[in-house]
Structures are given as C-alpha cells and as structure tokens.
Design an enzyme around this catalytic site. Structure first.
Site, mmCIF file in Angstrom:
data_model
loop_
_atom_site.group_PDB
_atom_site.id
_atom_site.type_symbol
_atom_site.label_atom_id
_atom_site.label_comp_id
_atom_site.label_asym_id
_atom_site.label_seq_id
_atom_site.Cartn_x
_atom_site.Cartn_y
_atom_site.Cartn_z
ATOM 1 C CG ASP A 143 10.811 7.310 -2.315
ATOM 2 O OD1 ASP A 143 10.651 7.346 -1.085
ATOM 3 O OD2 ASP A 143 10.564 8.264 -3.075
ATOM 4 C CG ASP A 188 5.732 7.923 -5.300
ATOM 5 O OD1 ASP A 188 5.218 8.291 -6.378
ATOM 6 O OD2 ASP A 188 6.548 8.629 -4.681
HETATM 7 N N1 LIG Z 1 20.347 3.535 -1.560
HETATM 8 C C1 LIG Z 1 20.615 4.508 -2.424
HETATM 9 N N2 LIG Z 1 21.773 4.510 -3.130
HETATM 10 C C2 LIG Z 1 22.045 5.506 -4.017
HETATM 11 N N3 LIG Z 1 21.217 6.531 -4.255
HETATM 12 C C3 LIG Z 1 20.051 6.599 -3.602
HETATM 13 C C4 LIG Z 1 19.682 5.587 -2.651
HETATM 14 N N4 LIG Z 1 18.475 5.898 -2.136
HETATM 15 C C5 LIG Z 1 18.099 7.041 -2.726
HETATM 16 N N5 LIG Z 1 19.031 7.478 -3.605
HETATM 17 C C6 LIG Z 1 18.973 8.703 -4.415
HETATM 18 O O1 LIG Z 1 18.249 9.691 -3.708
HETATM 19 C C7 LIG Z 1 17.078 10.076 -4.422
HETATM 20 C C8 LIG Z 1 15.916 10.296 -3.458
HETATM 21 O O2 LIG Z 1 15.655 9.103 -2.753
HETATM 22 P P1 LIG Z 1 14.179 8.675 -2.428
HETATM 23 O O3 LIG Z 1 13.407 8.534 -3.690
HETATM 24 O O4 LIG Z 1 14.239 7.513 -1.525
HETATM 25 O O5 LIG Z 1 13.681 9.942 -1.603
HETATM 26 P P2 LIG Z 1 12.361 10.798 -1.817
HETATM 27 O O6 LIG Z 1 11.426 10.305 -0.791
HETATM 28 O O7 LIG Z 1 11.912 10.735 -3.237
HETATM 29 O O8 LIG Z 1 12.623 12.207 -1.463
HETATM 30 P P3 LIG Z 1 11.475 13.281 -1.630
HETATM 31 O O9 LIG Z 1 10.128 12.621 -1.347
HETATM 32 O O10 LIG Z 1 11.843 14.244 -0.621
HETATM 33 O O11 LIG Z 1 11.555 13.777 -3.040
HETATM 34 C C9 LIG Z 1 16.847 8.968 -5.412
HETATM 35 O O12 LIG Z 1 16.211 9.450 -6.575
HETATM 36 C C10 LIG Z 1 18.241 8.494 -5.718
HETATM 37 O O13 LIG Z 1 18.834 9.319 -6.706
HETATM 38 MG MG LIG Z 2 11.705 9.271 -4.596
#
Ligand SMILES: Nc1ncnc2c1ncn2[C@@H]1O[C@H](COP(=O)(O)OP(=O)(O)OP(=O)(O)O)[C@@H](O)[C@H]1O
Ligand SMILES: [Mg+2]
Length: 259
Positions: free
Chosen positions: A209, A192
C-alpha cells in the site's frame, strides 16, 4: 466464490467473448460491479495476457478492491481503485509536492491514473532497493496488477493486524531492516505505515500500500516519517515488543526530531 466477484468475472468474460466474436452491435457494457471503463481496462489486461480470470476478493477497502487474478497456474493481486469513492483532495495534495508528477489536474480519472502509476513506481523503486514489497507487474488506468503474496495454492498472506507474529521482536527487527532500505536506499517515506499495511508472509514482513508514499524531499516527508516511526513503535509495543522508540530510530539509522 463471493457472488459479487463471480458476477464481475462473468462480466469480464462476457466482454472478452463478445470482443473476440466481434459482435459490435452491443458495445454498451452494463456492469453492476464496475463502471464501464474499469471493465474495459480489465478486459484489456486479460487480452494482453496479464490475467485469465478473476477469482475472489482479497479485500474491499475504502478506496480500492483487491481481487485475486489467475494467470495460467499462478495468481496475481489485482488492485482496482474505485473512481467514485477515491479521496481526490488527498491524491492532489500528495501528487503536487512530488517532482515526478508535474500535474495539476482536476480530472478525476487522470488523477487516479497518476495515483496508480505512483504506486507502481514506488513499488519498483522499493524493489530495486531490495525491499520486501510485492513486485509490480502492470498499471493501466485505475487498475494495478501486483505479485500475489500468499501460498502457492492461493491463500493470501494476512496483515500483521490480523495475524500477529509468533516472535514479535524478531518480526519487528526484520521489519526495521526493510524500513531502513525503504527510507535510506529507495529514499521514500511510506506515509501510512501500520499493521494494516504490513503482511505477515510466513513470519516475514512484506510492506504494501505505497500509493501515498512520497520521495524524501517532499515537503511533508519529515512529518510522515515521524508519524510512521511512532505508529510502528506504538503498534508493536501493543503486540508485546520490547523495543524503545530510541532503539527503533537507531536501527533505522535516521536523523529525526520526534518532539
Ligand atoms: N500483493 C498482494 N498480495 C496479497 N494480498 C494483498 C496484496 N496487496 C494487497 N493485498 C490485500 O489487500 C488489502 C488491501 O490492500 P491495500 O492496503 O494495498 O489497499 P488499501 O489502499 O488499503 O485499500 P483502501 O485504502 O481502500 O482501504 C491488504 O490489506 C491485503 O490484505
Ligand atoms: Mg491498506
């Protein structure tokens, strides 16, 4: 602070003080934000010293909320998968082809727990291969605690989608080095990869992610790899990169059929 998060933190704090005082008469924890198990999980993590308080939302996504946790005088990212809105079909599909997870469960909580463990293990594996990813700290039930990517005073780094690199080709070049390690050394395919899942941390890429990421011999690995590479090419081209698709494939040192 976002009032919903303040409320969530209040609920966790209440639970903590309740348990500390051993007032067992009220074990029914009413939460407006999280279901009871999530609240209990956060309570356990707080009690084990992984977080002191929750301090603000970083992101509210389709399936997960990412909150900022405070521990002593530093921050962690707390990723909480929502049981109700998770895509179980997708989770089952990705988990079933992965030799590390030999489960065929229809139990939603078990599946989410495996999904969270998968994200933890993928991060660990990438980290061991030297990839720039957040360090995974602990996984429990539907909650994953990660290294916080941001400034020391608590400002989270933005995604590339939200914060365009100053020098797009230079950034892409750095990203390709990270991807090369991810693919060839960690032997994982992200699945992804897009500007939504790459943070711009002081002009350096951090890949995030990785819950859906699969091992390279997963039946759908090649299909996902082609999609990731084309996505990165297309999105960075839009940002102004001069790299061709062939140049990207060469830099990654991979052998794929793009047709
Ligand atoms: N370790 C981290 N430190 C700072 N910000 C983070 C971190 N992990 C994630 N984020 C923030 O959180 C957001 C969402 O995280 P992530 O992409 O892991 O989840 P997601 O699976 O995309 O959520 P969903 O699928 O529900 O949309 C990221 O775009 C980022 O802005
Ligand atoms: Mg994400």
């Amino acid at each position: 602070m976002n009032p919903k998060i303040a409320k969530a933190d209040e609920e966790v704090q209440k639970l903590i003080s309740k348990k500390r005082n051993k007032s067992v008469e009220d074990r029914r924890v009413g939460s407006e934000i999280f279901d009871k198990q999530t609240l209990e999980t956060l309570y356990k993590l707080a009690n084990q010293g992984y977080i002191n308080i929750l301090n603000g939302a970083i992101s509210t996504g389709k399936e997960a909320n990412v909150l900022k946790g405070v521990i002593d005088d530093s921050y962690v990212a707390v990723k909480i998968y929502r049981i109700a809105t998770s895509d179980f079909k997708k989770m089952q599909y990705y988990i079933q082809g992965d030799p590390r997870f030999n489960i065929r469960s229809n139990n939603k909580r078990k599946l989410i727990t495996s999904w969270v463990n998968k994200e933890f293990r993928n991060l660990k594996r990438a980290l061991e291969a030297g990839v720039n990813v957040p360090k995974p700290i602990v996984a429990l039930n539907n909650v994953l605690i990660l290294e916080f990517i941001g400034s020391n005073d608590g400002n989270p780094s933005q995604t590339v989608k939200n914060q365009k690199p100053k020098d797009v080709d230079d950034f892409l070049n750095k990203l390709l080095l990270e991807m090369k390690k991810f693919i060839n050394e960690a032997n994982l395919i992200h699945g992804d990869l897009s500007t939504f899942n790459i943070l711009n941390h002081n002009e350096n890429p951090v890949i995030i992610d990785v819950s859906q990421s699969v091992v390279r011999d997963h039946p759908i690995a090649n299909e996902l790899l082609v999609r990731d590479v084309k996505n990165v090419y297309g999105e960075f081209k839009k940002l102004g990169s001069s790299y061709s698709l062939d140049e990207i494939v060469n830099k990654l040192e991979i052998d794929i059929n793009l047709d």
